[in-house]
Design an enzyme around this catalytic site. Sequence first.
Site, PDB file in Angstrom:
ATOM      1  N   GLY A 100       7.406  15.660  42.306  1.00  0.00           N
ATOM      2  CA  GLY A 100       6.917  16.881  41.671  1.00  0.00           C
ATOM      3  C   GLY A 100       7.847  17.348  40.586  1.00  0.00           C
ATOM      4  N   ALA A 147       7.558  19.528  38.027  1.00  0.00           N
ATOM      5  CA  ALA A 147       7.428  20.800  37.308  1.00  0.00           C
ATOM      6  C   ALA A 147       8.844  21.347  37.126  1.00  0.00           C
ATOM      7  CB  ALA A 147       6.548  21.754  38.096  1.00  0.00           C
ATOM      8  N   VAL A 148       8.959  22.523  36.544  1.00  0.00           N
ATOM      9  CA  VAL A 148      10.289  23.046  36.214  1.00  0.00           C
ATOM     10  C   VAL A 148      11.183  23.160  37.443  1.00  0.00           C
ATOM     11  CG1 VAL A 148      11.538  25.006  35.242  1.00  0.00           C
ATOM     12  CG2 VAL A 148       9.386  24.277  34.219  1.00  0.00           C
ATOM     13  N   ALA A 184       1.248  23.931  47.415  1.00  0.00           N
ATOM     14  CA  ALA A 184       1.033  24.054  48.857  1.00  0.00           C
ATOM     15  C   ALA A 184      -0.423  23.775  49.208  1.00  0.00           C
ATOM     16  CB  ALA A 184       1.424  25.451  49.327  1.00  0.00           C
ATOM     17  N   GLY A 244      14.690  31.590  44.499  1.00  0.00           N
ATOM     18  CA  GLY A 244      15.621  31.788  43.391  1.00  0.00           C
ATOM     19  C   GLY A 244      14.999  31.496  42.044  1.00  0.00           C
ATOM     20  N   LYS A 259      10.897  32.248  54.964  1.00  0.00           N
ATOM     21  CA  LYS A 259      10.641  32.339  53.521  1.00  0.00           C
ATOM     22  C   LYS A 259       9.460  33.274  53.240  1.00  0.00           C
ATOM     23  CE  LYS A 259      10.836  31.170  49.100  1.00  0.00           C
ATOM     24  NZ  LYS A 259       9.550  31.564  48.531  1.00  0.00           N
ATOM     25  N   HIS A 298      10.714  36.735  53.573  1.00  0.00           N
ATOM     26  CA  HIS A 298      11.524  36.980  52.370  1.00  0.00           C
ATOM     27  C   HIS A 298      10.620  37.395  51.210  1.00  0.00           C
ATOM     28  CE1 HIS A 298      12.682  35.422  48.394  1.00  0.00           C
ATOM     29  NE2 HIS A 298      13.922  35.723  48.693  1.00  0.00           N
ATOM     30  N   ASN A 299       9.543  36.655  50.994  1.00  0.00           N
ATOM     31  CA  ASN A 299       8.633  36.967  49.890  1.00  0.00           C
ATOM     32  C   ASN A 299       7.937  38.307  50.101  1.00  0.00           C
ATOM     33  OD1 ASN A 299       9.400  34.425  49.052  1.00  0.00           O
ATOM     34  ND2 ASN A 299       7.339  33.780  48.524  1.00  0.00           N
ATOM     35  N   LYS A 305       0.543  35.418  44.643  1.00  0.00           N
ATOM     36  CA  LYS A 305       0.258  34.041  45.050  1.00  0.00           C
ATOM     37  C   LYS A 305      -0.046  33.899  46.532  1.00  0.00           C
ATOM     38  CE  LYS A 305       2.537  31.547  41.326  1.00  0.00           C
ATOM     39  NZ  LYS A 305       3.497  30.482  40.958  1.00  0.00           N
ATOM     40  N   HIS A 315     -12.155  52.563  78.090  1.00  0.00           N
ATOM     41  CA  HIS A 315     -11.099  51.573  77.878  1.00  0.00           C
ATOM     42  C   HIS A 315      -9.860  51.829  78.726  1.00  0.00           C
ATOM     43  CE1 HIS A 315     -13.145  49.445  74.704  1.00  0.00           C
ATOM     44  NE2 HIS A 315     -13.368  50.578  74.045  1.00  0.00           N
ATOM     45  N   TYR A 331      -7.094  45.385  77.702  1.00  0.00           N
ATOM     46  CA  TYR A 331      -6.562  44.295  76.899  1.00  0.00           C
ATOM     47  C   TYR A 331      -6.019  44.848  75.592  1.00  0.00           C
ATOM     48  CZ  TYR A 331     -10.853  44.781  74.174  1.00  0.00           C
ATOM     49  OH  TYR A 331     -11.862  45.287  73.389  1.00  0.00           O
TER      50      TYR A 331
END
Length: 565
Positions: free
Chosen positions: A60, A62-63, A127, A180, A234, A237-238, A343, A535, A563
């Site tokens: 892969g 890409a940058v 992904a 990062g 991760k 984190h996002n 994303k 309930h 429940y």
Amino acid sequence: MLYVGVRNLLDHVWNRGRRKQAPREENPRRSSSTLILPRLTFQLLYPRKIMAQADIALIGLAVMGQNLIMNMNDHGFVVCAYNRTVSKVHDFLQNEAKGSKVVGAESLEDMVSKLKKPRRIILLVKAGQAVDDFIDKLVPLLQAGDIIIDGGNSEYRDTTRRCKSLKEKGLLFVGSGVSGGEEGARYGPSLMPGGHKEAWPHIKDIFQSIAAKVGTGEPCCDWVGDEGAGHFVKMVHNGIEYGDMQLICEAYHLMKDVLEMDHDEMAQVRFGEKSVRPRYFFFPVSCRCRVNSLLFSNGQAFDSWNKTELDSFLIEITANILKYKDADGTHLLPKIRDSAGQKGTGKWTAISALEYGTPVTLIGEAVFARCLSSLKEERVQASRSLSGPQGVKFNGNKASFLEDIRKALYASKIISYAQGFMLLRQAAKEFGWTLNYGAIALMWRGGCIIRSVFLGKIKEAFDRDADLQNLLLDNFFSNAVQDCQESWRRTVCAGVQHGIPMPCFTTALSFYDGYRHDMLPANLLQAQRDYFGAHTYELLSNPGHYIHTNWTGHGGNVSSSSYNA
């Protein structure tokens, strides 16, 4: 058949020769000329045994992929680069990787042949299905003990599934969070690997060498846990990143529309030649008003905030964005369309919080704020007919209120991280992971988007108490929130009075108030549920025992099963 026969014969000779380890000079009857044909034949049939030279491969280009390759190259590792579009490999080798030790591959077979054992392969592809497709192509080319590493933003359940599937095939799988951005990948990212722990000794040196370093050189990378633990961390984190960004945006909104500050004022502070560093928390309360007046009169905002407890990458880039001017000499920021993209990782965090019953309210509101921003045309239409507070004008001390905003941001940030670590703890219980929360804070301390001095304090909190249930129960953070509380409440009140949307400031304060209350109105909620749906509920005097009340006298005494979804 002839090819297979010759290959089997050569395999026998190769293995026998390796067992004997006989030096050439001890066998004078074997001249070099007699070995030319067998050697050439062997190289043709066994290129991987002759040509294996790369420490690791990356798929892969890409940058992010290119930058990660050059980072590994800088640290002395030989990397084999491959991309489905092979022309990208050629371009990379002729440009960015020119003069380096990076080698290219024309095919997956070629790539595998160039790898030392155990083979280590990083996937940096989109992904989802693309990851599965590459794994399916790689499996027939690999041997037991080889390692596939997914460095993309994969959903943690996919990582768990891949771990189980590849284990059955004798292969090791690692799902690693990489944070990062482009710069981090090139010069030191935060890395969060999880999956098959047997793979860690084989990738540890590479990962910790290329990771960002903090303090006395501690790498922002350590083993996270089993299966999807690395990608779950991760994801959280996002999600925290979403919250941090939204909080800063709300502070910006208050500065712009309540204090009516211009972009230069918001961006920076000038103290003349001495460049005084405004460490608010070192000043006694009686001195703060004078100090803040000095700061505001010189254009105090994000630059100076980045020299306080809020010192972080996101505050730093916010100051830079506010200063940035377009080619025509005017500020660029006001020209950018106010419709935010995403994303999905923030949304995944909010969904996981709901699934595991963890009140990660701030990240959820940050996701919804982006959703609301995307309704640009609808909001423009609504703005023509829906009105807010009329004739409200700020007439207080602007410097003091600016300090209130800073403290509200800091307190809300503490809440966001407290909620994030609550979710990590709950996930560890759900999946049986052993997570080192202090080590996770250190992984985020540098290299990643949410890197900040603040994270060092979180590590210290878990160093003091590894079983800490909530960051708010640590003395440092409880004192910090207490110190900010009055400013926090004044900020929220002023924002509401001016009609400023502050979903994250307000939900953070609501969570804090809810968490500190020993009694919430959920008793009424339980009574309502029992009234219309039988309930059941528990009594304070007898927890764990569920009862039903016939509230109307004609509803009957039959109750539904108890429940929790």
